[in-house]
Design a protein around this motif. Structure first.
Motif, PDB file in Angstrom:
ATOM      1  N   GLN A 170      43.718  32.839  33.485  1.00 22.24           N
ATOM      2  CA  GLN A 170      44.417  33.957  32.824  1.00 22.24           C
ATOM      3  C   GLN A 170      44.698  35.100  33.804  1.00 22.24           C
ATOM      4  O   GLN A 170      45.723  35.763  33.704  1.00 22.24           O
ATOM      5  N   SER A 171      43.812  35.271  34.765  1.00 27.27           N
ATOM      6  CA  SER A 171      44.051  36.284  35.796  1.00 27.27           C
ATOM      7  C   SER A 171      45.257  35.871  36.653  1.00 27.27           C
ATOM      8  O   SER A 171      46.116  36.706  36.966  1.00 27.27           O
ATOM      9  N   THR A 172      45.329  34.586  37.001  1.00 25.31           N
ATOM     10  CA  THR A 172      46.465  34.080  37.789  1.00 25.31           C
ATOM     11  C   THR A 172      47.767  34.323  37.031  1.00 25.31           C
ATOM     12  O   THR A 172      48.753  34.816  37.599  1.00 25.31           O
ATOM     13  N   TYR A 232      48.395  36.547  34.724  1.00 20.85           N
ATOM     14  CA  TYR A 232      48.708  37.981  34.654  1.00 20.85           C
ATOM     15  C   TYR A 232      49.361  38.445  35.952  1.00 20.85           C
ATOM     16  O   TYR A 232      50.410  39.096  35.932  1.00 20.85           O
ATOM     17  N   HIS A 233      48.746  38.099  37.086  1.00 18.22           N
ATOM     18  CA  HIS A 233      49.299  38.582  38.357  1.00 18.22           C
ATOM     19  C   HIS A 233      50.664  37.957  38.641  1.00 18.22           C
ATOM     20  O   HIS A 233      51.515  38.589  39.258  1.00 18.22           O
ATOM     21  N   LEU A 234      50.863  36.717  38.172  1.00 17.34           N
ATOM     22  CA  LEU A 234      52.159  36.068  38.402  1.00 17.34           C
ATOM     23  C   LEU A 234      53.254  36.699  37.548  1.00 17.34           C
ATOM     24  O   LEU A 234      54.349  36.987  38.021  1.00 17.34           O
ATOM     25  N   LEU A 247      45.330  38.966  27.931  1.00 24.18           N
ATOM     26  CA  LEU A 247      44.646  37.695  28.197  1.00 24.18           C
ATOM     27  C   LEU A 247      43.714  37.823  29.398  1.00 24.18           C
ATOM     28  O   LEU A 247      42.631  37.235  29.420  1.00 24.18           O
ATOM     29  N   ASP A 248      44.152  38.601  30.397  1.00 22.81           N
ATOM     30  CA  ASP A 248      43.314  38.823  31.582  1.00 22.81           C
ATOM     31  C   ASP A 248      42.004  39.519  31.182  1.00 22.81           C
ATOM     32  O   ASP A 248      40.912  39.096  31.582  1.00 22.81           O
ATOM     33  N   TYR A 249      42.108  40.552  30.353  1.00 26.07           N
ATOM     34  CA  TYR A 249      40.905  41.269  29.890  1.00 26.07           C
ATOM     35  C   TYR A 249      40.008  40.321  29.086  1.00 26.07           C
ATOM     36  O   TYR A 249      38.787  40.327  29.236  1.00 26.07           O
ATOM     37  N   SER A 279      42.025  46.533  47.761  1.00 28.31           N
ATOM     38  CA  SER A 279      40.824  46.471  46.926  1.00 28.31           C
ATOM     39  C   SER A 279      40.871  45.324  45.902  1.00 28.31           C
ATOM     40  O   SER A 279      39.862  44.650  45.686  1.00 28.31           O
ATOM     41  N   HIS A 280      42.031  45.098  45.296  1.00 30.34           N
ATOM     42  CA  HIS A 280      42.084  44.089  44.241  1.00 30.34           C
ATOM     43  C   HIS A 280      41.870  42.676  44.812  1.00 30.34           C
ATOM     44  O   HIS A 280      41.182  41.860  44.218  1.00 30.34           O
ATOM     45  N   GLN A 281      42.439  42.449  46.006  1.00 27.19           N
ATOM     46  CA  GLN A 281      42.241  41.133  46.632  1.00 27.19           C
ATOM     47  C   GLN A 281      40.781  40.947  47.046  1.00 27.19           C
ATOM     48  O   GLN A 281      40.205  39.872  46.842  1.00 27.19           O
ATOM     49  N   PHE A 289      38.252  42.374  45.691  1.00 23.37           N
ATOM     50  CA  PHE A 289      37.517  42.213  44.437  1.00 23.37           C
ATOM     51  C   PHE A 289      37.610  40.754  43.955  1.00 23.37           C
ATOM     52  O   PHE A 289      36.605  40.140  43.592  1.00 23.37           O
ATOM     53  N   HIS A 290      38.833  40.190  44.002  1.00 26.80           N
ATOM     54  CA  HIS A 290      39.018  38.788  43.586  1.00 26.80           C
ATOM     55  C   HIS A 290      38.160  37.841  44.450  1.00 26.80           C
ATOM     56  O   HIS A 290      37.504  36.946  43.925  1.00 26.80           O
ATOM     57  N   ILE A 291      38.187  38.069  45.779  1.00 22.60           N
ATOM     58  CA  ILE A 291      37.439  37.189  46.696  1.00 22.60           C
ATOM     59  C   ILE A 291      35.935  37.293  46.399  1.00 22.60           C
ATOM     60  O   ILE A 291      35.230  36.285  46.338  1.00 22.60           O
TER      61      ILE A 291
HETATM   62 ZN   LIG Z   1      43.078  40.755  39.115  1.00 19.09          ZN
END
Ligand SMILES: [Zn+2]
Length: 331
Positions: free
Chosen positions: A140-142, A144-146, A161-163, A296-298, A300-302
């Motif tokens: 769902q995160s993928t 959202y970002h897409l 959906l991401d939340y 920061s967001h990348q 955070f994802h990693i």
């Molecule tokens: Zn994200």
């Protein structure tokens, strides 16, 4: 008395009318911004700066100044952008790559279960609960970002959906721990698992509630996720305190468990701090590379993926210890 209540009713009606009008104006502004953007941008290759984008498109980080995909309202153009360089490429691929990695890990676990001798179907089910939470969150995160720059409608839908994915992951990560931690205490198991499920359902309801997804409530959402994490951590605190007060505790069988729990805690804490304080781009706002990479967001994802891998290892370790010592710590 009657006059007073009539006046206050009128006041409330006037206020709600004003709020409705304001909301309509906000929606109209957002909609016209979308249309404006669409009229000028049809090619997903031409990246935009923050000043050329509608406000709803840049809500999660306003220090990212460049590298925005135009709003095309085209699903085909959006899917094409998966293979282009823009400011969501790192965010999309870090979580999509993580989802693919966990898919192969799940296939491996299904073919070679960690402990075939003593593992029951129920034990395996609880391991699957963890994988379910991971897939839902990363997938769902993928999405959202897409699709975040496709249109206002899809941006809002996939943000919700991401939340929900984050909330489901928090719930699904703790449930297997409760199962293995309270292996010999079925009542506590049922109580804590029900508690975790109820907390997760309440948070999901908040996540899909329209006003709660407004960018204005970003801090409240972060607080809610933290409160949810803390609430479902209550059983873990109970379990650890029981372990510490017992000579035959499960954790004392293998000290790697302590190390993994510690590393995992540090990873999630570091990730949260990087996310909240927007590091490093908030310190170096003039460095343009952070618009595309290492922001920061990348990071955070990693760190989320790294934390999940450690979480998986600690879960397997605790599961093996429990299945090999089913009677360890009997109340
Ligand atoms: Zn994200």
């Amino acid at each position: 008395m009657g006059k007073k209540s009539k006046n206050s009713r009128k006041k409330v009606q006037r206020k709600s009318r004003q709020q409705r009008r304001k909301k309509n104006i906000d929606d109209d502004e957002e909609f016209s911004q979308t249309i404006e953007a669409c009229n000028t941008c049809t090619d997903v290759h031409i990246l935009r700066s923050i000043s050329e984008m509608p406000s709803w498109c840049c809500t999660h980080n306003r220090i990212i100044f460049a590298g925005y995909r135009p709003i095309t309202l085209s699903s085909w153009q959006t899917i094409r952008s998966l293979f282009l360089i823009h400011n969501e490429t790192g965010n999309i691929w870090t979580h999509m790559g993580g989802a693919i990695m966990f898919y192969f890990l799940f296939q491996h676990v299904c073919r070679n279960p960690p402990d075939t001798r003593s593992m029951s179907r129920v034990d395996f089910f609880y391991l699957c609960v963890f994988f379910f939470g991971v897939f839902v969150c990363l997938f769902q995160s993928t999405l959202y970002h897409l699709f975040s720059s496709h249109s206002l409608k899809l941006n809002k839908l996939f943000a919700k959906l991401d939340y929900c994915g984050i909330t489901i992951l928090i719930g699904c990560s703790f449930i297997p721990w409760i199962h293995y931690g309270f292996y010999n205490s079925p009542l506590l198991q049922i109580w804590y698992i029900s508690f975790t499920i109820i907390c997760t359902i309440i948070c999901v309801m908040f996540c899909i509630y329209d006003p709660f997804c407004n960018p204005r409530y970003h801090h409240y959402r972060t607080l809610m996720f933290m409160a949810h994490g803390f609430l479902v951590f209550v059983p873990a605190i109970h379990w650890i305190s029981r372990e510490m007060n017992n000579d035959r505790s499960l954790l004392s069988l293998d000290h790697r468990a302590h190390l993994l729990i510690f590393i995992q805690g540090i990873t999630f804490l570091t990730g949260s701090l990087i996310y909240i304080f927007k590091l490093p781009e908030s310190i170096y706002p003039n460095i343009t590379i952070f618009s595309l990479w290492f922001n920061s967001h990348q990071l955070f994802h990693i760190l989320v993926i790294f934390g999940l891998v450690i979480y998986y290892h600690s879960l397997i370790l605790i599961m093996k210890m429990r299945l090999n010592n089913p009677n360890c710590f009997v109340n």
